[in-house]
Design an enzyme around this catalytic site. Structure first.
Site, mmCIF file in Angstrom:
data_model
loop_
_atom_site.group_PDB
_atom_site.id
_atom_site.type_symbol
_atom_site.label_atom_id
_atom_site.label_comp_id
_atom_site.label_asym_id
_atom_site.label_seq_id
_atom_site.Cartn_x
_atom_site.Cartn_y
_atom_site.Cartn_z
ATOM 1 N N THR A 278 -48.315 -74.398 -48.050
ATOM 2 C CA THR A 278 -48.586 -74.076 -46.512
ATOM 3 C C THR A 278 -49.009 -72.778 -46.331
ATOM 4 O OG1 THR A 278 -46.663 -75.234 -45.862
ATOM 5 C CG2 THR A 278 -47.494 -73.802 -44.308
ATOM 6 N N PHE A 280 -49.956 -69.438 -44.142
ATOM 7 C CA PHE A 280 -49.559 -68.589 -42.912
ATOM 8 C C PHE A 280 -50.347 -67.533 -42.800
ATOM 9 C CE2 PHE A 280 -45.840 -70.690 -45.114
ATOM 10 C CZ PHE A 280 -45.063 -70.755 -44.063
#
Length: 395
Positions: A278, A280
């Protein structure tokens, strides 16, 4: 008997602006026969002083010049001493080393994020700033507002996942708010199956977690034959199971969440794809200074008029300058989602009006990036730079 006014200008060269305040000095003789001197240093207040000199005959030019020069020099010395005295009470400006030392170790930096302590967003904040103080928030927008209201220094928001794709809500928030992207964090997930102490995997009847975490661990959960219940946060699910003593429920969350909420780890690395990552974004009130000493990335958003080949032209401004695009995302404009176009003799057609988000590998300090954006601005109806920041690699 008459006086001839003499004016002298002095100033720092533009090349000296980085090493000392720019100075402008002006000297003249007023109607009272006084020599006046006015000095201004950079953005500091100006100082002026006048000192009387006796008038001289027009023909006595050398004596008049000598006297005038002496008074100007003495006046300049008096003003300089006054300036030094006044400036000595001002705080010393921060240097680049002062700023970088604070940013590098992350101490005393407050980072807001969405979720409970132990969430993956908090893990991302701690990866970027290991010594930071984290600030849990209920919603993504709350994390952004915490920075806008000076309750936090930076916010960390997930923007895309390698298996689930883009998080569109946060793309909309980037445009709605005026924070700047100052960094990115790529976090490889280690999904764990958690439960209360003494509970084994075969005892579980349901597993609670964020929908993305449940989807990413589909193979194991299907083998267990458990029901799946969605919650808004992985760490929040761990806190819910622990506080309510649910012995029939498991949780998909991080190993740190297990430690925080007193749960046991029944299995680690349960994600279907071991390479799930992921990305960010780190947001702050002020942008950082673009540099060229390491790889940088720039994020922008723009809109275009409807027309054949217009998107191709927009992308071509980067290809023509060998700038690599790493992300292209389109979102309908929320306030004006539809564009009415006269498309036929019988009526009008409606098209979605899009915003285009692009990440490209270049620093705004590089001339070819500036030229590309200048070219894009020629036919973009709206263009905003969301941030220029150092590229992050997975550790």
């Amino acid at each position: 008997m008459a006086l001839k006014a003499m004016v002298a200008f002095g100033g720092s060269s533009p090349h000296d602006l980085g090493s000392k305040p720019s100075e402008l000095a002006l000297s003249w003789i007023n109607r009272s026969g006084e020599v006046c001197k006015w000095i201004r240093f950079g953005g500091f207040s100006s100082f002026s002083a006048c000192r009387a000199i006796r008038s001289v005959e027009d023909g006595n030019t050398s004596k008049r010049g000598t006297e005038l020069q002496r008074v100007i020099e003495q006046t300049g010395n008096d003003v300089s001493m006054r300036l030094q005295k006044d400036l000595s009470s001002l705080p010393k400006p921060l240097s680049i080393s002062d700023l970088s030392s604070t940013a590098d170790d992350g101490s005393k930096v407050r980072i807001s994020f969405k979720g409970f302590p132990g969430s993956y967003s908090e893990d991302a904040a701690l990866k970027a700033y290991p010594k930071c103080e984290t600030v849990p928030c209920n919603e993504f927008e709350d994390a952004i507002k915490a920075v806008e209201l000076w309750l936090a220094d930076k916010a960390v928001l997930p923007i895309e996942n390698s298996s689930g794709g883009s998080i569109h809500r946060n793309y909309d928030l980037l445009l709605r708010h005026r924070l700047h992207i100052v960094g990115e964090v790529q976090l490889a997930f280690n999904l764990c199956l958690l439960a209360l102490p003494g509970v084994r995997a075969e005892h579980l009847k349901r597993v609670i977690s964020h929908p993305q975490a449940l989807s990413s661990s589909d193979i194991l959960l299907s083998k267990l034959g458990v029901a799946r219940e969605n919650m808004d946060d992985t760490a929040g699910a761990a806190q819910y199971v622990a506080s309510n003593g649910l012995r029939d429920a498991g949780v998909v969350a991080s190993a740190r969440a297990a430690e925080i909420y007193g749960l046991n780890i029944l299995a680690e690395g349960i994600q279907d794809d071991s390479d799930t990552v992921t990305r960010f974004l780190v947001l702050a009130r002020d942008p950082i200074i673009p540099r060229t000493n390491k790889p940088f990335k720039t994020s922008i958003v723009f809109t275009l008029d409807e027309g054949p080949g217009v998107l191709f032209k927009a992308l071509a401004v980067f290809a023509l300058r060998d700038i690599n695009l790493t992300k292209i995302e389109s979102r309908p404009q929320r306030k004006q989602p539809l564009r009415v176009v006269d498309d036929s003799d019988t009526g009008s057609a409606k098209y979605f009006d899009y915003l285009f988000y692009i990440d490209f590998e270049a620093s705004m300090a590089e001339p070819h990036a500036q030229t590309a954006l200048g070219h894009l601005q020629e036919f973009a109806t709206f263009l905003r730079i969301l941030g220029c920041y150092a590229m992050e690699t997975i550790l």
